[in-house]
Scaffold this motif. Structure first.
Motif, PDB file in Angstrom:
ATOM      1  N   THR A 135       0.835  -1.205   0.000  1.00 37.35           N
ATOM      2  CA  THR A 135       0.000   0.000   0.000  1.00 37.35           C
ATOM      3  C   THR A 135       0.867   1.251   0.000  1.00 37.35           C
ATOM      4  OG1 THR A 135      -1.768  -1.145   1.194  1.00 37.35           O
ATOM      5  CG2 THR A 135      -1.797   1.261   1.249  1.00 37.35           C
ATOM      6  N   PHE A 136       1.926   1.228   0.803  1.00 40.08           N
ATOM      7  CA  PHE A 136       2.862   2.361   0.839  1.00 40.08           C
ATOM      8  C   PHE A 136       3.456   2.604  -0.549  1.00 40.08           C
ATOM      9  CE2 PHE A 136       7.045   4.213   1.204  1.00 40.08           C
ATOM     10  CZ  PHE A 136       6.871   5.236   2.124  1.00 40.08           C
ATOM     11  N   ASP A 137       3.909   1.549  -1.197  1.00 38.34           N
ATOM     12  CA  ASP A 137       4.525   1.693  -2.522  1.00 38.34           C
ATOM     13  C   ASP A 137       3.518   2.179  -3.559  1.00 38.34           C
ATOM     14  OD1 ASP A 137       7.006   0.931  -1.609  1.00 38.34           O
ATOM     15  OD2 ASP A 137       6.814  -1.154  -2.217  1.00 38.34           O
ATOM     16  N   ALA A 138       2.274   1.761  -3.419  1.00 37.47           N
ATOM     17  CA  ALA A 138       1.234   2.220  -4.350  1.00 37.47           C
ATOM     18  C   ALA A 138       0.993   3.721  -4.180  1.00 37.47           C
ATOM     19  CB  ALA A 138      -0.059   1.442  -4.119  1.00 37.47           C
ATOM     20  N   TYR A 139       0.940   4.177  -2.937  1.00 40.14           N
ATOM     21  CA  TYR A 139       0.817   5.612  -2.684  1.00 40.14           C
ATOM     22  C   TYR A 139       2.007   6.365  -3.270  1.00 40.14           C
ATOM     23  CZ  TYR A 139      -3.125   5.250   0.611  1.00 40.14           C
ATOM     24  OH  TYR A 139      -4.357   5.046   1.188  1.00 40.14           O
ATOM     25  N   ALA A 140       3.200   5.796  -3.085  1.00 41.36           N
ATOM     26  CA  ALA A 140       4.415   6.450  -3.585  1.00 41.36           C
ATOM     27  C   ALA A 140       4.357   6.631  -5.102  1.00 41.36           C
ATOM     28  CB  ALA A 140       5.643   5.636  -3.189  1.00 41.36           C
ATOM     29  N   LYS A 141       3.946   5.594  -5.803  1.00 45.90           N
ATOM     30  CA  LYS A 141       3.850   5.680  -7.268  1.00 45.90           C
ATOM     31  C   LYS A 141       2.854   6.747  -7.690  1.00 45.90           C
ATOM     32  CE  LYS A 141       5.219   0.893  -8.226  1.00 45.90           C
ATOM     33  NZ  LYS A 141       4.803  -0.429  -8.757  1.00 45.90           N
ATOM     34  N   ASP A 142       1.741   6.813  -6.977  1.00 47.44           N
ATOM     35  CA  ASP A 142       0.716   7.794  -7.320  1.00 47.44           C
ATOM     36  C   ASP A 142       1.218   9.213  -7.064  1.00 47.44           C
ATOM     37  OD1 ASP A 142      -2.039   8.374  -8.138  1.00 47.44           O
ATOM     38  OD2 ASP A 142      -2.286   9.087  -6.083  1.00 47.44           O
ATOM     39  N   ILE A 143       1.893   9.408  -5.957  1.00 46.27           N
ATOM     40  CA  ILE A 143       2.443  10.728  -5.632  1.00 46.27           C
ATOM     41  C   ILE A 143       3.474  11.149  -6.663  1.00 46.27           C
ATOM     42  CG2 ILE A 143       3.903  11.961  -3.965  1.00 46.27           C
ATOM     43  CD1 ILE A 143       2.436  10.336  -1.766  1.00 46.27           C
ATOM     44  N   CYS A 144       4.347  10.235  -7.043  1.00 43.98           N
ATOM     45  CA  CYS A 144       5.392  10.561  -8.022  1.00 43.98           C
ATOM     46  C   CYS A 144       4.789  10.825  -9.400  1.00 43.98           C
ATOM     47  CB  CYS A 144       6.419   9.435  -8.092  1.00 43.98           C
ATOM     48  SG  CYS A 144       7.465   9.333  -6.619  1.00 43.98           S
ATOM     49  N   ARG A 145       3.734  10.119  -9.720  1.00 41.18           N
ATOM     50  CA  ARG A 145       3.054  10.363 -10.992  1.00 41.18           C
ATOM     51  C   ARG A 145       2.490  11.789 -11.021  1.00 41.18           C
ATOM     52  NH1 ARG A 145      -0.572   6.781 -10.468  1.00 41.18           N
ATOM     53  NH2 ARG A 145       0.773   5.075 -11.115  1.00 41.18           N
ATOM     54  N   ASN A 146       1.902  12.223  -9.928  1.00 43.39           N
ATOM     55  CA  ASN A 146       1.352  13.574  -9.842  1.00 43.39           C
ATOM     56  C   ASN A 146       2.445  14.634  -9.836  1.00 43.39           C
ATOM     57  OD1 ASN A 146      -1.336  12.745  -9.786  1.00 43.39           O
ATOM     58  ND2 ASN A 146      -1.321  12.461  -7.574  1.00 43.39           N
ATOM     59  N   MET A 147       3.584  14.301  -9.196  1.00 45.01           N
ATOM     60  CA  MET A 147       4.707  15.236  -9.198  1.00 45.01           C
ATOM     61  C   MET A 147       5.212  15.452 -10.616  1.00 45.01           C
ATOM     62  SD  MET A 147       6.891  14.113  -5.795  1.00 45.01           S
ATOM     63  CE  MET A 147       8.312  15.083  -6.261  1.00 45.01           C
ATOM     64  N   ASN A 148       5.255  14.396 -11.387  1.00 46.58           N
ATOM     65  CA  ASN A 148       5.707  14.497 -12.781  1.00 46.58           C
ATOM     66  C   ASN A 148       4.731  15.279 -13.648  1.00 46.58           C
ATOM     67  OD1 ASN A 148       8.029  13.013 -12.251  1.00 46.58           O
ATOM     68  ND2 ASN A 148       7.046  11.057 -12.701  1.00 46.58           N
ATOM     69  N   ASN A 149       3.471  15.387 -13.162  1.00 48.06           N
ATOM     70  CA  ASN A 149       2.471  16.147 -13.894  1.00 48.06           C
ATOM     71  C   ASN A 149       2.423  17.613 -13.456  1.00 48.06           C
ATOM     72  OD1 ASN A 149       1.671  13.934 -15.391  1.00 48.06           O
ATOM     73  ND2 ASN A 149       0.086  13.317 -13.934  1.00 48.06           N
ATOM     74  N   GLY A 150       3.399  17.994 -12.631  1.00 44.31           N
ATOM     75  CA  GLY A 150       3.507  19.392 -12.237  1.00 44.31           C
ATOM     76  C   GLY A 150       2.858  19.752 -10.921  1.00 44.31           C
ATOM     77  N   THR A 151       2.351  18.778 -10.174  1.00 43.77           N
ATOM     78  CA  THR A 151       1.760  19.059  -8.873  1.00 43.77           C
ATOM     79  C   THR A 151       2.838  19.527  -7.903  1.00 43.77           C
ATOM     80  OG1 THR A 151       0.118  17.337  -9.248  1.00 43.77           O
ATOM     81  CG2 THR A 151       0.417  18.078  -6.964  1.00 43.77           C
ATOM     82  N   GLN A 152       2.515  20.511  -7.084  1.00 44.52           N
ATOM     83  CA  GLN A 152       3.478  21.018  -6.103  1.00 44.52           C
ATOM     84  C   GLN A 152       3.888  19.889  -5.163  1.00 44.52           C
ATOM     85  OE1 GLN A 152       4.952  23.995  -5.887  1.00 44.52           O
ATOM     86  NE2 GLN A 152       6.131  23.334  -4.118  1.00 44.52           N
ATOM     87  N   PRO A 153       5.163  19.547  -5.100  1.00 41.29           N
ATOM     88  CA  PRO A 153       5.570  18.394  -4.307  1.00 41.29           C
ATOM     89  C   PRO A 153       5.726  18.715  -2.825  1.00 41.29           C
ATOM     90  CG  PRO A 153       7.489  19.323  -5.391  1.00 41.29           C
ATOM     91  CD  PRO A 153       6.289  20.122  -5.860  1.00 41.29           C
ATOM     92  N   PHE A 154       5.436  17.730  -2.000  1.00 42.82           N
ATOM     93  CA  PHE A 154       5.780  17.805  -0.584  1.00 42.82           C
ATOM     94  C   PHE A 154       7.157  17.181  -0.375  1.00 42.82           C
ATOM     95  CE2 PHE A 154       5.888  15.650   3.585  1.00 42.82           C
ATOM     96  CZ  PHE A 154       5.701  16.738   4.429  1.00 42.82           C
ATOM     97  N   PHE A 155       7.409  16.093  -1.086  1.00 48.71           N
ATOM     98  CA  PHE A 155       8.696  15.416  -1.026  1.00 48.71           C
ATOM     99  C   PHE A 155       9.629  15.983  -2.097  1.00 48.71           C
ATOM    100  CE2 PHE A 155       5.461  12.249   0.219  1.00 48.71           C
ATOM    101  CZ  PHE A 155       5.860  12.046   1.532  1.00 48.71           C
ATOM    102  N   ARG A 156      10.913  15.994  -1.803  1.00 46.31           N
ATOM    103  CA  ARG A 156      11.852  16.449  -2.826  1.00 46.31           C
ATOM    104  C   ARG A 156      11.884  15.443  -3.976  1.00 46.31           C
ATOM    105  NH1 ARG A 156      15.134  14.615   1.476  1.00 46.31           N
ATOM    106  NH2 ARG A 156      16.866  13.224   0.910  1.00 46.31           N
ATOM    107  N   ALA A 157      12.254  15.935  -5.153  1.00 50.38           N
ATOM    108  CA  ALA A 157      12.159  15.133  -6.377  1.00 50.38           C
ATOM    109  C   ALA A 157      12.966  13.843  -6.291  1.00 50.38           C
ATOM    110  CB  ALA A 157      12.616  15.964  -7.571  1.00 50.38           C
ATOM    111  N   TYR A 158      14.048  13.846  -5.540  1.00 50.90           N
ATOM    112  CA  TYR A 158      14.914  12.669  -5.418  1.00 50.90           C
ATOM    113  C   TYR A 158      14.148  11.454  -4.885  1.00 50.90           C
ATOM    114  CZ  TYR A 158      18.987   9.843  -4.094  1.00 50.90           C
ATOM    115  OH  TYR A 158      19.898   8.831  -3.968  1.00 50.90           O
ATOM    116  N   ALA A 159      13.062  11.716  -4.150  1.00 48.14           N
ATOM    117  CA  ALA A 159      12.275  10.615  -3.591  1.00 48.14           C
ATOM    118  C   ALA A 159      11.744   9.690  -4.675  1.00 48.14           C
ATOM    119  CB  ALA A 159      11.119  11.166  -2.770  1.00 48.14           C
ATOM    120  N   CYS A 160      11.518  10.229  -5.858  1.00 51.86           N
ATOM    121  CA  CYS A 160      10.905   9.439  -6.922  1.00 51.86           C
ATOM    122  C   CYS A 160      11.919   8.675  -7.775  1.00 51.86           C
ATOM    123  CB  CYS A 160      10.044  10.347  -7.796  1.00 51.86           C
ATOM    124  SG  CYS A 160       8.599  10.969  -6.902  1.00 51.86           S
TER     125      CYS A 160
END
Length: 268
Positions: free
Chosen positions: A194-219
């Motif tokens: 579940t954690f990894d699924a959330y991570a993938k979704d967050i990184c997908r949104n970050m790549n779409n230009g969403t303001q990140p909470f985590f630094r880009a290196y996380a992805c």
């Protein structure tokens, strides 16, 4: 006389433990026992009380548990100096404390596979990657490598979510979960997925230009996301919980602790 024999027996037992723990493979098994038998040295408690904010904020009963686990970690590892003459007791205690901060809610986890901690004074050059590093984890050889200066820098600013100790210990923790030994498979597989699924979704949104909470290196990959999430979990727990409440809840379950409630005194 009974007191004398009891003390004498403990002394013999400690001596035997020292002989057994001369080899690193035995040390990682015996260390938790030794930490329960041997009193926590005053020097260790003094260092924690002076330098480690996380420990300072814990109630007394949790401080006692924390200090014992720090000792167990130290007893089980070889701290190897690189480009310095020796690894100081302050260095050993604080590095161990970063591991215990992460595993506070996992009482039987000591990162057993990683028996050697290499400590450099500053960022070090790798002949393999041909660049400078602040730290790394090598599961093949059971090694955690740290730059002492970068480690200290990570704790100087406790809210910037850049903490080398927590980051590298998080890598070691996630790897420990899949290494077949006495600590194998301690994470709930469903929660980790579940954690990894959330991570993938967050990184997908970050790549779409969403303001990140985590630094880009996380992805970079799931291991880096886990390590960066751990940094934020401990250094920005309130913001983390408000921004990504579901992810925060899953990580709290995986680590079996919550920094937002950990420091509360438990009623007697």
């Amino acid at each position: 006389m009974l007191v004398f024999y009891t003390a004498f027996g403990i002394a013999i037992f400690i001596s035997l433990l020292d002989r057994v723990t001369a080899g690193s493979s035995a040390a990682k098994t015996v260390a938790p026992i030794r930490s329960q038998v041997v009193p926590v040295p005053k020097k260790v408690k003094d260092i924690l009380q002076k330098y480690f904010t996380f420990y300072q904020q814990l109630p007394a009963n949790k401080q006692a548990f924390f200090a014992r686990k720090v000792c167990a970690f130290i007893y089980a590892k070889r701290f190897i100096p690189r480009s310095v003459d020796a690894v100081t007791i302050e260095c050993k205690v604080l590095i161990a404390a970063s591991a215990v901060q992460l595993t506070m809610g996992l009482p039987n986890i000591y990162l057993q596979h990683f028996t050697r901690i290499l400590v450099y004074p500053n960022d070090y050059y790798s002949g393999i990657t041909r660049r400078y590093h602040k730290g790394e984890v090598n599961p093949r050889f059971g090694i955690i490598v740290l730059s002492w200066q970068s480690f200290i820098d990570g704790y100087i600013n406790p809210t910037d979510s850049l903490n080398l100790g927590l980051h590298e210990m998080a890598h070691a923790l996630r790897l420990e979960n899949i290494i077949r030994n006495d600590e194998y498979n301690f994470f709930d597989a469903t929660q980790l997925a579940t954690f990894d699924a959330y991570a993938k979704d967050i990184c997908r949104n970050m790549n779409n230009g969403t303001q990140p909470f985590f630094r880009a290196y996380a992805c970079t990959d799931e291991h880096e996301f886990f390590a960066v999430a751990v940094e934020n979990f401990f250094e920005r727990p309130r913001q983390f919980q408000e921004t990504w409440p579901d992810l925060y809840a899953v990580l709290s379950k995986l680590l079996n602790q919550d920094p937002l409630t950990l420091f509360a005194v438990t009623p007697a």
